[in-house]
Scaffold this active site. Structure first.
Site, PDB file in Angstrom:
ATOM      1  N   PHE A   1       0.888  -1.160   0.000  1.00  0.00           N
ATOM      2  CA  PHE A   1       0.000   0.000   0.000  1.00  0.00           C
ATOM      3  C   PHE A   1       0.926   1.210   0.000  1.00  0.00           C
ATOM      4  CE2 PHE A   1      -2.790  -3.308   1.365  1.00  0.00           C
ATOM      5  CZ  PHE A   1      -4.063  -2.923   0.982  1.00  0.00           C
ATOM      6  N   CYS A   2       1.071   1.829  -1.149  1.00  0.00           N
ATOM      7  CA  CYS A   2       2.010   2.927  -1.373  1.00  0.00           C
ATOM      8  C   CYS A   2       1.245   4.242  -1.198  1.00  0.00           C
ATOM      9  CB  CYS A   2       2.572   2.780  -2.786  1.00  0.00           C
ATOM     10  SG  CYS A   2       3.928   3.850  -3.154  1.00  0.00           S
TER      11      CYS A   2
END
Length: 178
Positions: free
Chosen positions: A157-158
């Site tokens: 999850f960037c």
């Protein structure tokens, strides 16, 4: 020949700068967090209200789906214990326990704080198919999720630092966005 090399160099630099926006194969389910097309969120504010609530930079990321310059966000190399809240809705979205150094220039997590904290939306912008991560309360853009993260989920999850507010372990939840 020089023109061809310059073109390749420009493409390479562009791809690096949007590494958090890399195309990925669309999946129907990402670690029990469902990909959704639904855009109905409980928190509804006018654009004028959002602009009053958020800083101009937060507004660009959260409401206009902007992306920070890699390695510029305050939470990229930040590893204190605590909780990350959405700067838009002020709800908890990630725990420091799931944070890792992805080397991409953006704070990365292998899972949200719980499966109802975020929603995943198909994102076909910029000629790519990606999975956008939004907070489930306001639908505000937090970042994207990719399938190249560490165990136990294999997810990355960037996120954008501007989309998050960090509260140290034992601290009180935020009451305003900035």
């Amino acid at each position: 020949m020089l023109k061809k090399i310059n073109t390749i160099l420009i493409i390479t630099i562009t791809l690096f700068s949007i590494s958090c926006s890399q195309a990925q194969t669309e999946k129907k389910e990402t670690n029990k967090t469902q990909l959704t097309e639904k855009n109905d969120y409980p928190m509804k504010l006018s654009e004028a209200e959002w602009k009053k609530r958020l800083t101009p930079d937060q507004y660009k990321v959260l409401r206009e789906k902007g992306t920070e310059i890699p390695f510029s966000g305050k939470y990229d190399h930040f590893y204190k214990k605590g909780t990350y809240y959405s700067a838009a809705s002020l709800q908890p979205v990630f725990s420091s326990d799931a944070k890792f150094d992805s080397g991409t220039g953006w704070p990365s997590f292998y899972q949200p704080i719980n499966n109802s904290a975020v929603k995943l939306i198909k994102d076909s912008s910029e000629g790519m198919v990606r999975t956008e991560v939004v907070d489930s309360k306001s639908g505000s853009h937090l970042g994207h999720v990719f399938d190249d993260g560490p165990k136990p989920t294999g997810k990355r999850f960037c996120m954008n630092s501007l989309a998050l507010i960090f509260v140290p372990e034992g601290g009180k939840a935020p009451t305003k966005s900035h």
